[in-house]
Design a protein around this motif. Sequence first.
Motif, mmCIF file in Angstrom:
data_model
loop_
_atom_site.group_PDB
_atom_site.id
_atom_site.type_symbol
_atom_site.label_atom_id
_atom_site.label_comp_id
_atom_site.label_asym_id
_atom_site.label_seq_id
_atom_site.Cartn_x
_atom_site.Cartn_y
_atom_site.Cartn_z
ATOM 1 N N THR A 106 0.833 -1.203 0.000
ATOM 2 C CA THR A 106 0.000 0.000 0.000
ATOM 3 C C THR A 106 0.867 1.252 0.000
ATOM 4 O OG1 THR A 106 0.017 0.035 2.407
ATOM 5 C CG2 THR A 106 -1.778 -1.160 1.369
ATOM 6 N N MET A 115 -3.128 -4.175 1.479
ATOM 7 C CA MET A 115 -2.217 -4.654 2.525
ATOM 8 C C MET A 115 -0.929 -5.126 1.880
ATOM 9 S SD MET A 115 -2.002 -5.186 5.808
ATOM 10 C CE MET A 115 -3.736 -4.941 6.209
ATOM 11 N N GLN A 122 0.693 -14.059 6.778
ATOM 12 C CA GLN A 122 -0.036 -12.999 7.471
ATOM 13 C C GLN A 122 -1.420 -12.714 6.887
ATOM 14 O OE1 GLN A 122 2.431 -9.555 8.425
ATOM 15 N NE2 GLN A 122 4.284 -10.804 8.337
ATOM 16 N N SER A 125 -4.918 -13.767 8.723
ATOM 17 C CA SER A 125 -5.212 -12.912 9.879
ATOM 18 C C SER A 125 -5.802 -11.572 9.432
ATOM 19 C CB SER A 125 -3.934 -12.639 10.687
ATOM 20 O OG SER A 125 -3.377 -13.823 11.193
ATOM 21 N N VAL A 126 -5.179 -10.986 8.427
ATOM 22 C CA VAL A 126 -5.649 -9.693 7.921
ATOM 23 C C VAL A 126 -7.069 -9.831 7.372
ATOM 24 C CG1 VAL A 126 -5.277 -7.959 6.132
ATOM 25 C CG2 VAL A 126 -3.325 -8.815 7.453
ATOM 26 N N GLY A 129 -9.569 -9.983 10.111
ATOM 27 C CA GLY A 129 -9.825 -8.649 10.655
ATOM 28 C C GLY A 129 -10.780 -7.862 9.775
ATOM 29 N N ALA A 130 -10.535 -7.907 8.463
ATOM 30 C CA ALA A 130 -11.415 -7.181 7.536
ATOM 31 C C ALA A 130 -12.828 -7.767 7.569
ATOM 32 C CB ALA A 130 -10.844 -7.243 6.125
ATOM 33 N N GLN A 156 1.597 -18.713 12.010
ATOM 34 C CA GLN A 156 0.535 -17.721 12.208
ATOM 35 C C GLN A 156 -0.763 -18.157 11.525
ATOM 36 O OE1 GLN A 156 1.507 -13.740 10.944
ATOM 37 N NE2 GLN A 156 -0.583 -12.999 11.214
ATOM 38 N N GLU A 159 -2.888 -20.108 13.897
ATOM 39 C CA GLU A 159 -3.557 -19.237 14.875
ATOM 40 C C GLU A 159 -4.832 -18.661 14.250
ATOM 41 O OE1 GLU A 159 0.544 -17.370 16.961
ATOM 42 O OE2 GLU A 159 -1.030 -16.034 16.256
ATOM 43 N N GLU B 61 -0.613 -13.933 19.468
ATOM 44 C CA GLU B 61 -0.352 -12.505 19.265
ATOM 45 C C GLU B 61 -0.153 -12.146 17.796
ATOM 46 O OE1 GLU B 61 1.313 -14.456 21.403
ATOM 47 O OE2 GLU B 61 0.687 -13.745 23.385
ATOM 48 N N ALA B 62 0.459 -13.054 17.030
ATOM 49 C CA ALA B 62 0.692 -12.751 15.617
ATOM 50 C C ALA B 62 -0.644 -12.563 14.900
ATOM 51 C CB ALA B 62 1.502 -13.872 14.963
ATOM 52 N N ASN B 63 -1.568 -13.474 15.177
ATOM 53 C CA ASN B 63 -2.903 -13.339 14.577
ATOM 54 C C ASN B 63 -3.578 -12.055 15.048
ATOM 55 O OD1 ASN B 63 -5.202 -14.253 13.059
ATOM 56 N ND2 ASN B 63 -6.165 -14.793 15.011
ATOM 57 N N MET B 64 -3.372 -11.699 16.302
ATOM 58 C CA MET B 64 -3.989 -10.475 16.828
ATOM 59 C C MET B 64 -3.523 -9.241 16.045
ATOM 60 S SD MET B 64 -4.037 -8.879 20.679
ATOM 61 C CE MET B 64 -2.275 -8.615 20.858
ATOM 62 N N GLY B 66 -2.246 -9.117 12.990
ATOM 63 C CA GLY B 66 -2.770 -9.180 11.623
ATOM 64 C C GLY B 66 -4.241 -8.814 11.568
ATOM 65 N N MET B 67 -5.012 -9.347 12.510
ATOM 66 C CA MET B 67 -6.442 -9.017 12.562
ATOM 67 C C MET B 67 -6.653 -7.521 12.769
ATOM 68 S SD MET B 67 -8.419 -11.977 14.741
ATOM 69 C CE MET B 67 -9.816 -10.867 14.977
ATOM 70 N N ALA B 69 -4.713 -5.116 11.931
ATOM 71 C CA ALA B 69 -4.408 -4.416 10.674
ATOM 72 C C ALA B 69 -5.596 -4.525 9.715
ATOM 73 C CB ALA B 69 -3.148 -5.001 10.043
ATOM 74 N N GLY B 70 -6.173 -5.715 9.624
ATOM 75 C CA GLY B 70 -7.305 -5.919 8.728
ATOM 76 C C GLY B 70 -8.533 -5.129 9.145
ATOM 77 N N ASP B 93 7.662 -8.904 12.930
ATOM 78 C CA ASP B 93 7.456 -8.928 11.482
ATOM 79 C C ASP B 93 6.003 -8.631 11.112
ATOM 80 O OD1 ASP B 93 8.454 -9.314 8.821
ATOM 81 O OD2 ASP B 93 7.305 -11.172 8.777
ATOM 82 N N GLN B 94 5.078 -9.097 11.949
ATOM 83 C CA GLN B 94 3.668 -8.780 11.682
ATOM 84 C C GLN B 94 3.438 -7.276 11.781
ATOM 85 O OE1 GLN B 94 4.647 -11.386 13.563
ATOM 86 N NE2 GLN B 94 3.843 -13.061 12.336
ATOM 87 N N GLN B 97 5.288 -5.501 8.614
ATOM 88 C CA GLN B 97 4.657 -5.600 7.287
ATOM 89 C C GLN B 97 3.180 -5.177 7.291
ATOM 90 O OE1 GLN B 97 5.412 -8.793 4.257
ATOM 91 N NE2 GLN B 97 3.393 -9.503 4.868
ATOM 92 N N SER B 98 2.414 -5.748 8.219
ATOM 93 C CA SER B 98 0.954 -5.549 8.153
ATOM 94 C C SER B 98 0.518 -4.226 8.774
ATOM 95 C CB SER B 98 0.223 -6.707 8.850
ATOM 96 O OG SER B 98 0.400 -7.914 8.144
ATOM 97 N N TYR B 101 4.488 -0.883 7.515
ATOM 98 C CA TYR B 101 4.684 -0.726 6.067
ATOM 99 C C TYR B 101 3.342 -0.516 5.363
ATOM 100 C CZ TYR B 101 6.568 -1.784 1.379
ATOM 101 O OH TYR B 101 6.938 -1.737 0.062
ATOM 102 N N SER B 102 2.296 -1.142 5.888
ATOM 103 C CA SER B 102 0.969 -0.978 5.295
ATOM 104 C C SER B 102 0.260 0.275 5.804
ATOM 105 C CB SER B 102 0.106 -2.220 5.581
ATOM 106 O OG SER B 102 0.616 -3.354 4.898
ATOM 107 N N LYS B 104 -1.172 1.168 8.684
ATOM 108 C CA LYS B 104 -2.487 0.908 9.247
ATOM 109 C C LYS B 104 -2.647 1.593 10.608
ATOM 110 C CE LYS B 104 -3.858 -1.488 5.780
ATOM 111 N NZ LYS B 104 -4.450 -0.669 4.712
#
Lengths: 281, 317
Positions: A106, A115, A122, A125-126, A129-130, A156, A159, B61-64, B66-67, B69-70, B93-94, B97-98, B101-102, B104
Amino acid sequence: MANIQKLEALVTQVRRDILRQVHKVNSGHPGGSLGCAEFFVALYQEIMERKDGFDMNGKGEDLFFLSNGHISPVFYSVLARSGYFPVEELSTFRLLNSRLQGHPTTHEGLPGIRMASGSLGQGISVAIGAAEAKKLNKDNHTVYALCGDGELQEGQNWEAIMYAAGNKVDNLIVSIDLNGQQIDGSTENVLPMGNIKAKFEAFGWDVVSIAKGNDMQSILDGMATAKSKSGNGKPVCVLLHTIMGNGVDFMMHTHAWHGKAPNDDQLAQGLAQNAETLGDY
Amino acid sequence: MKTYIDTGKKDTRSGFGAGLTELGKSNENVVALCADLTGSLKMDEFKANHPERFFQVGIAEANMIGMAAGMTIGGKIPFTGTFANFSTGRVYDQIRQSVAYSDKNVKICASHAGITLGEDGATHQILEDIGLMKMLPGMTVINTCDYNQTKAATIAIAKHEGPVYLRFGRPKVANFTPENGTFEIGKAVNLQDGSDVTIIATGHLVWEALEAAKTLNDAGISAAVINIHTIKPLDANAIIKSVKNTGCVVTAEEHNYLGGLGESVSRILAENHPAPQEFVATKDTFGESGTPEQLMDKYGLNAAAIVKAAKKVVARK
């Protein structure tokens, strides 16, 4: 009723775009990109409900997240040919100051990208969230995602897979590109992942298999089945059996072209097998 | 000298919880995610008030991240909550990147930062998180000093568009900043004027710096005290202005001296107004089990350590 011939003509042009993008900069990932050309065309031309133009929040439309960002050449080609940005911009792939970075981002403001992806594992997970945001917004649209099969080796994902089932994220359809290949060899040789279908089902997902993941009608039928299963309390996984390098004979059924660009002769061969349909950029 | 009154010891994490509760009522786009530490993060009230906007992700936590960010896609303002160690190092890293860099709009809220987490020991006492987070382009990094300031910061970051790392702690510490005060991201707070040495402190060390300034005053050393709650973007003007007046500086933080506030101050001064500097910080070491007070004493992170550093740096002028 989808016009299969028209979609297949676009697929052929997308293959040319993929080959020409990676050849020009002698880098990039043609194998996985070619394997998913039919899926991307089907997704953007037929399956997703999309609004004109692009806004980051994507309210009132379906969303797509690419988790295995290295297949950016197919993503960029289909985005451009779906009207998100000028097709001519494909000529800037991986060049300095381009919006078409090696992996999607982005950061440079490329329309269609919501994203960054590239560092693997990843995207689900994203997408969750969306999807949760859509539920909060009472937005009755679907969130799609695509992951590589090798990518499922990243922890991940599991998870996320556990969360989505446990929390009934049922406006989510995640496709897995099952081409059986990763950089160092076949997924069976690098790290066997066992029965992926059984794993998703054990986590509580509905699973739809598309045995011919490079056949347009099979994709359309399979994704329609997936859509019909959504909204029923479970996330949906689509196992998309594809052939890496599909459509270019010497790139097919091997991991050799995962991250290698064709030379001049190889490009000419690949293009000869996929005659121009909608016009090169 | 100005006098600051401790209105009663409170934990900064409760300031975060109180701020989140207010945000829940005032901003319907605020959502909260927690990785199995709801009580520790003081997120219970938000959860009770807004169960539909509270997301228990489990020990994942990694999923958290990412979620979270989404969830920004669709206009939500996600606040993630877990310990500082699991908010940063575990998910670097999550976040990179998410979130960063994104670009959010995620608020990464981290409790139990630093050594004052205490008895749990080094596995849980991250002393590297400020460095990790300040290196990420676009990331705002905040380390608050008391309950009131943490509450104000929590409310303020919801209005800031972009990723934020908000760092706070476990122990009950002096609560001395104004109740319902304003919080201006990136703006240093001058707590004491002084002419001999500038003490630049963040987090739990700010109160210690005020205590040190009193002791130094008694010894005839006039110390300016600056509360740097925002480590990035750093208020360079406030730092340069004070150090031009005093000629030397002590930085104080509950963090490794590699990568922390002190190094950021050093860079500002090296570029603009070089001056002698002493670092009150951990010296490239892990922590260990003990009470917060014992640990702050052993690792030289209290008023006595600041006094010692100030006397040393004044002598170097």
